[in-house]
Enzyme design. Structure first.
Site, PDB file in Angstrom:
ATOM      1  N   ASP A 421       0.653  -1.292   0.036  1.00  0.00           N
ATOM      2  CA  ASP A 421       0.008  -0.091  -0.156  1.00  0.00           C
ATOM      3  C   ASP A 421       0.828   1.230  -0.125  1.00  0.00           C
ATOM      4  O   ASP A 421       2.159   1.108   0.110  1.00  0.00           O
ATOM      5  CB  ASP A 421      -0.861  -0.073   1.290  1.00  0.00           C
ATOM      6  CG  ASP A 421      -1.817   1.256   1.384  1.00  0.00           C
ATOM      7  OD1 ASP A 421      -2.349   1.657   0.341  1.00  0.00           O
ATOM      8  OD2 ASP A 421      -2.369   1.202   2.684  1.00  0.00           O
ATOM      9  N   GLU A 424       2.588   5.296  -3.815  1.00  0.00           N
ATOM     10  CA  GLU A 424       2.589   6.203  -4.726  1.00  0.00           C
ATOM     11  C   GLU A 424       3.819   6.915  -5.021  1.00  0.00           C
ATOM     12  O   GLU A 424       4.383   7.488  -6.107  1.00  0.00           O
ATOM     13  CB  GLU A 424       1.258   7.355  -4.742  1.00  0.00           C
ATOM     14  CG  GLU A 424       0.144   6.717  -4.647  1.00  0.00           C
ATOM     15  CD  GLU A 424      -0.176   5.583  -3.758  1.00  0.00           C
ATOM     16  OE1 GLU A 424       0.203   5.755  -2.386  1.00  0.00           O
ATOM     17  OE2 GLU A 424      -1.030   4.737  -3.946  1.00  0.00           O
ATOM     18  N   ASP A 500      -8.925   3.994  -2.178  1.00  0.00           N
ATOM     19  CA  ASP A 500     -10.093   4.242  -1.092  1.00  0.00           C
ATOM     20  C   ASP A 500     -11.381   4.862  -1.802  1.00  0.00           C
ATOM     21  O   ASP A 500     -11.565   6.072  -1.572  1.00  0.00           O
ATOM     22  CB  ASP A 500      -9.571   5.265  -0.196  1.00  0.00           C
ATOM     23  CG  ASP A 500      -8.236   4.793   0.689  1.00  0.00           C
ATOM     24  OD1 ASP A 500      -8.137   3.360   0.592  1.00  0.00           O
ATOM     25  OD2 ASP A 500      -7.338   5.481   1.133  1.00  0.00           O
TER      26      ASP A 500
HETATM   27  O1  MIG Z   1      -3.411   5.928   4.992  1.00  0.00           O
HETATM   28  O2  MIG Z   1      -3.433   0.545   5.958  1.00  0.00           O
HETATM   29  O3  MIG Z   1      -5.868   2.374   0.596  1.00  0.00           O
HETATM   30  O4  MIG Z   1      -6.828   0.031   2.092  1.00  0.00           O
HETATM   31  O5  MIG Z   1      -6.703  -0.062   4.808  1.00  0.00           O
HETATM   32  C1  MIG Z   1      -4.309   4.887   4.845  1.00  0.00           C
HETATM   33  C2  MIG Z   1      -4.439   1.379   6.029  1.00  0.00           C
HETATM   34  C3  MIG Z   1      -3.426   3.641   4.640  1.00  0.00           C
HETATM   35  C4  MIG Z   1      -4.855   2.970   2.558  1.00  0.00           C
HETATM   36  C5  MIG Z   1      -5.372   1.755   1.929  1.00  0.00           C
HETATM   37  C6  MIG Z   1      -6.449   1.173   2.673  1.00  0.00           C
HETATM   38  C7  MIG Z   1      -5.883   0.577   3.974  1.00  0.00           C
HETATM   39  C8  MIG Z   1      -5.153   1.983   4.680  1.00  0.00           C
HETATM   40  N1  MIG Z   1      -4.283   2.590   3.785  1.00  0.00           N
END
Ligand code: MIG
Length: 818
Positions: A421, A424, A500
Site C-alpha cells: 500500500d 505512490e 479508497d
Molecule cells: O493511510 O493501511 O488504501 O486500503 O486500509 C491509509 C490502511 C493507509 C490506505 C489503503 C487502505 C488501507 C489503509 N491505507
C-alpha cells in the site's frame, strides 16, 4: 547563437498556427524534413528524419506496432523502458518498405501504412486499404517547450477513447482531460484526478475499428480527449522522451493483446486468490481476527483469505509484529492454514527511521545504502504511518533484492501473500502528498533520475521487488502481491484495487467502468473495496455490492477504520443469506473463472470485459458503463441503484439464456426487470459451455461431486476448461488439464464433444454432469459415444436434459436425439 538561428531558420514552424486559443504558446513545433535515412536498431526497422536539429525515428516495433521517438536536440537518450517486458512476446518484425517521395515519406510495415508529410512533419497512420486511423493535427505538429513534450491528433467526431487505467467517471474518456501522477486520493470521487496509477495507454474506437496508443513516459503526463478543443485531442508530459507506440487493431482485443505482449501479462495467480477475501482496517487483536475467521466457517460463508492491515505491526513499522495484540502470531497463521485460510499481510514501503533499536529493515537498509536521497546526498526522510520514515531506492536492482529478502520471516511463518500500500509513494503533511520532486533515485548504471522521472514507477518497482523476492523465497509457490500504485507493466508483478472508494451507490456504480478500464489497460487482476472504504453502506447497498463483486476478478470486502462492521453477516440473516448466495455463486463458477484467468495470463484479454471488447461492431454498447462480460460467456447487468425504477437490459448480440431460470432471450428482446434484492441479472451466451463445480468452503477443499458442464445451445457453441494444481509453478512445465468442448445442435438433436488438449494434470473430478438447456421435449435417445444410456433426466419445467459422463477427463461425445 548559431544553433538558435539554424533552428529558427530551418527546423521551426512558429506556433501561431491554428492556436487561436493560445494553447500552443511557448511550444516549438517541429518543422520541415530535410533529410530522410533508413534506420535500423535491433529488430526495429524504419526511417530517421531530420528537421533542423530535431530527429524523429519512425520504426516498426512489432508487426502491427509502430514506434515514434523524437529527439528535439538530435540526441536520443539511451533506449530504456520500465514498462516493456524484458523479453517482449511476439517479437516478430516483418519487412518494411520505405518510399521517399517529394512531399512525403511512405512507410509500409505489415498492416500499417505510415505517411509522413515533410513540410511540416506530420504523421498519419492508415490501414492497408487507406483508411486513416490516427493523424497529427495539421495546425499543431509535434512540439516541445523546455523539457515538456506534446502531440496533437485529429479527433473525428464519432471517435471514442478508452483506457488510462484507474480513472473515475465514464469509461469513454471523450470530452475530458486527465493527468497521470500517482496519488494517494483517500475518498476520491467521480471527478477526482489523478488517482493511484499511471497507465498512459488508450484505445481509440470508431465504427468498429480500433487502434491503440501507448505513450511510454513516466513523468507527469496528460491526456486531453477533447476538453480543450472540438476537433483534436492531445497527450504529452512534463519531461522525458516523446516516445509513443501506435498499435494497429482493427479489433480492440488485438490491441490489448499487443499492448500486453509489449508490457507483459499477469502471471497466473494462485487459485485461492480468486476466492472470497475478508479484510478491514484493521482486524486486531488476534482474538478478533480468529473470531472473524471462525464466524466465516461457522456460518458456512466460503472464504479463502484473511488480511492483516497496519495495526498488526509494532508502531506501524513494516516487518514487525505487535506481540501485545498478537501473542501467537505464527500459530494464528498456521491455524488459519489448517482451516483453509490464506493470510495476507500489509507491508508498506516506508521504513521507520528507527536508529539503534535493532530494527533490521532500517539497520540493514542503512548498511546497504538502500534509501532514497536528497539532492545534497543526505537520506530523504518523510513522515508516514511509522513517523519519520525512509524510502527504499526501488530503481536499483540491489535494493529490490534487499527488499525482497525482508519477506523471509513472514514467508517462513506461512503468510501467503503481501499487500503493498502507500506506494505512490504517499507522504504525510505535504501539500503534494509525496516526496519532493528533486529527490534523487539511483539507477543500476550509476546515473540518477529525480523524482519527476521516478515517481510514477516507484509503486511498480516496489511491487516488483516484492514479487521477485517471493519468487525466490517461496520455492515454487506462486506469489500474490496486491499493489495500490502502478505504471504500465505492473501487471507482471501484482494484482491491484481501486484504492479508497466510498460506501455510496454512486461508488458502486463507478466501480464497473473503472475495473473494466483497468482490464483493457493491461491489469486484469482487479477489484474494489466491497461495501466501500470510506463510510458505511446501508444494508441494501452492501448486499448489491456483494452481488456484483462475486463476478469481479478480485473479491475483497474492506472498509476504513472507525466505520461500521462490514462482514457478510452484519445487517441480519436475510442479507447474510443473499450475500452467501453470491459468494457461493463465485465458488460454483470457479472452474470457469479460473479458465478465463488463465486466458488473461496467456493472452492479456481481461476476465472482466467491456461489451465493446467482444462486440466492437455493436455501437449501442460504446457507452455502456453498467454492464460487463465475465469472459466471453457471462453477461452481467448489476444492480447499482436503489431501484426506484425498473432496470432496462439490452442483451449483447446473439441469444442469451437467463442464468437463473434457463429461459432463452433474443438479442432484440427488450427486457425490463425489477430485480428483487437477491437477484442480479445474469445471462449466459447461447453457445456457451460453462464449467462449474459444487460449492466448497475454500479452494483447498475438494468439491464433493462431478464437474458440472452447463450446455447452452446456440451459435458458435464451445467452451473450455483449464485446471492445474492451483498454487505451484508446475503449470509452466505443462502440468495442466486443458479440455475444449463444443456442441452442435439441429432442431431434433444436439451433440456435445469433449476434446483433450492436455491432460498432464489429474483433476479432482472423474465424472462430468451435463445440463443441457433449451430442451422442449423428452429425448428419444441419449448416447455417449456409440452406447445408448438410460439414466438421463428430462425436466419439462426447466427445459433441461441432465446426464452424467463417467471418467470424463478424456475425449468423448454425447448425442441427444429429440
Ligand atoms: O493511510 O493501511 O488504501 O486500503 O486500509 C491509509 C490502511 C493507509 C490506505 C489503503 C487502505 C488501507 C489503509 N491505507
Amino acid at each position: 547563437m548559431t544553433s538558435l538561428v539554424r533552428r529558427i531558420g530551418m527546423g521551426l514552424l512558429v506556433c501561431a498556427l491554428g492556436s487561436a486559443n493560445g494553447v500552443a504558446q511557448g511550444w516549438q513545433h517541429i518543422g520541415k524534413v530535410e533529410r530522410v535515412e533508413t534506420f535500423k536498431e535491433g529488430l526495429q526497422n524504419g526511417v530517421e528524419l531530420t528537421a533542423g536539429q530535431t530527429k524523429v525515428r519512425v520504426t516498426q516495433f512489432y508487426n502491427g506496432v509502430i514506434r515514434i521517438r523524437v529527439a528535439p536536440t538530435g540526441h536520443f537518450p539511451k533506449d530504456f523502458s520500465w514498462a516493456l517486458a524484458e523479453t517482449p512476446l511476439n517479437y516478430i518484425s516483418g519487412p518494411v518498405q520505405i518510399h521517399d517521395e517529394k512531399n512525403e515519406v511512405k512507410m509500409i510495415a505489415g498492416p500499417v501504412h505510415v505517411s509522413i508529410a515533410k513540410s511540416p512533419l506530420l504523421i498519419t497512420f492508415s490501414d492497408a486499404s487507406g483508411n486513416v486511423l490516427l493523424a497529427d493535427e495539421p495546425s499543431l505538429p509535434m512540439a516541445w517547450d523546455g523539457p515538456r513534450v506534446h502531440v496533437w491528433k485529429k479527433m473525428p467526431p464519432d471517435e471514442n477513447y478508452y483506457g488510462l487505467g484507474d480513472k473515475a467517471g465514464p469509461m469513454n474518456r471523450r470530452n475530458r482531460a486527465f493527468t497521470n501522477w500517482n496519488t494517494d486520493e483517500f475518498g476520491w470521487q467521480e471527478s477526482s484526478d489523478p488517482l493511484y496509477k499511471t497507465i498512459p495507454f488508450f484505445i481509440g474506437l470508431r465504427k468498429g475499428i480500433a487502434y491503440g496508443v501507448f505513450f511510454d513516459n513516466t513523468y507527469r503526463s496528460s491526456f486531453d480527449f477533447g476538453k480543450e478543443a472540438r476537433d483534436y485531442f492531445s497527450f504529452g508530459a512534463e519531461g522525458g522522451e516523446l516516445n509513443y507506440y501506435f498499435i494497429a487493431g482493427p479489433e480492440p482485443k488485438k490491441i490489448v493483446e499487443q499492448y500486453t505482449a509489449m508490457t507483459g501479462r499477469s502471471p497466473l495467480p494462485p487459485l485461492w486468490s480468486l476466492g472470497y477475501q475478508q479484510c478491514r482496517y484493521s482486524y486486531y487483536p488476534e482474538s478478533r481476527v480468529r473470531e472473524i475467521v471462525k464466524t466465516l466457517r461457522d456460518k458456512k460463508i466460503p472464504a479463502d483469505v484473511i488480511y492483516l492491515d497496519i495495526d498488526y505491526q509494532q508502531g506501524y513499522a513494516p516487518f514487525t509484529i505487535n506481540r501485545e495484540y498478537f501473542p501467537t502470531f505464527e500459530k494464528m497463521i498456521s491455524d488459519f492454514r489448517a482451516q483453509g485460510f490464506h493470510t495476507i499481510l500489509i507491508t508498506d514501503l516506508h521504513i521507520k527511521k528507527d536508529t539503534n533499536h535493532g530494527y533490521v529493515p532500517y539497520d540493514s537498509g542503512t548498511k546497504n545504502d538502500a534509501f532514497v536521497k536528497n539532492p545534497d546526498g543526505s537520506i530523504y526522510v518523510g513522515k508516514v504511518w511509522p513517523g519519520d520514515s525512509v524510502f527504499p531506492d526501488f530503481t536499483l536492482t540491489r535494493v529490490r533484492n534487499w527488499w525482497g529478502g525482508l519477506y523471509k520471516d513472514f514467508v517462513a511463518m506461512g503468510a501467503a501473500g503481501f499487500w503493498n500500500d502507500m506506494n505512490e509513494p504517499s507522504v504525510f503533511f505535504r501539500a503534494d502528498k509525496t516526496m519532493p520532486l528533486g529527490t534523487v533515485h539511483r539507477l543500476d548504471d550509476g546515473t540518477t533520475i529525480d523524482h519527476r522521472a521516478a515517481h510514477n514507477i516507484f509503486g511498480m518497482e516496489n511491487a516488483r521487488a516484492t514479487y521477485e523476492g517471493l519468487l525466490k523465497l517461496q520455492a515454487g509457490e506462486r506469489p500474490f502481491v496486491l499493489t495500490r500504485a502502478a505504471y504500465s507493466g505492473a501487471q507482471r508483478y501484482a494484482a491491484t484495487w481501486t484504492g479508497d472508494n466510498s460506501s455510496t451507490w454512486n461508488h458502486l456504480k463507478m466501480s464497473t467502468p473503472m475495473l473494466m478500464s483497468m482490464g483493457i489497460s493491461g491489469m486484469p487482476l482487479v477489484g474494489d473495496d466491497i461495501g466501500g472504504f470510506a463510510g458505511s453502506p446501508t444494508p441494501d447497498l452492501l448486499t448489491r455490492w456483494f452481488e456484483v463483486g462475486a463476478l469481479n476478478p478480485i473479491y475483497r470486502d474492506h472498509t476504513a477504520k472507525g466505520t461500521a462492521d462490514q462482514e457478510p453477516w452484519v445487517h441480519g440473516p436475510e442479507h447474510e443469506a443473499v450475500r452467501r448466495k453470491y459468494i457461493e455463486l463465485r465458488y460454483r463458477l470457479l472452474p470457469y473463472l479460473y479458465t478465463v484467468t488463465e486466458e488473461a495470463a496467456r493472452t492479456g484479454i481481461p476476465m472482466m470485459r467491456p461489451l465493446f471488447l467482444e462486440y466492437p461492431q455493436a455501437q449501442e454498447f460504446y457507452g455502456d458503463d453498467r454492464d460487463f462480460l465475465l469472459g466471453r460467456d457471462l453477461f452481467v447487468a448489476p444492480v447499482t441503484t436503489e431501484m426506484v425504477d425498473a432496470e432496462d437490459i439490452s442483451l449483447p448480440p446473439g441469444d442469451w439464456y437467463d442464468f437463473w431460470t434457463g429461459v432463452r432471450h433474443a438479442h432484440e428482446e427488450k427486457i425490463q426487470l425489477r430485480p428483487r434484492l437477491d437477484e442480479m441479472p445474469l445471462y449466459v451466451r447461447a453457445g456457451a459451455i460453462l464449467p462449474m463445480q459444487p460449492v466448497v468452503q475454500n479452494t483447498g477443499e475438494t468439491p464433493d461431486g462431478p464437474l458440472q458442464l452447463h450446455v447452452y445451445p446456440g451459435d458458435d457453441c464451445r467452451g473450455s476448461l483449464y485446471q492445474d494444481d492451483g498454487h505451484t509453478l508446475a503449470y509452466q512445465k505443462g502440468e495442466i488439464l486443458h479440455i475444449n468442448y463444443s456442441c452442435s445442435a439441429s432442431s431434433s438433436s444436439i451433440s456435445i464433444i469433449s476434446s483433450i488438449e492436455s491432460n498432464a494434470f489429474k483433476p479432482w473430478w472423474n465424472n462430468s454432469a451435463l445440463t443441457i438447456y433449451g430442451a422442449t421435449a423428452a429425448p428419444k435417445e441419449v448416447r455417449i459415444g456409440d452406447r445408448a444410456i438410460q439414466d438421463w433426466h428430462f425436466d419439462a419445467q426447466a427445459h433441461t436434459v441432465t446426464l452424467t459422463v463417467p471418467n470424463a477427463a478424456k475425449d468423448w461425445n454425447v448425442r441427444v436425439q429429440y
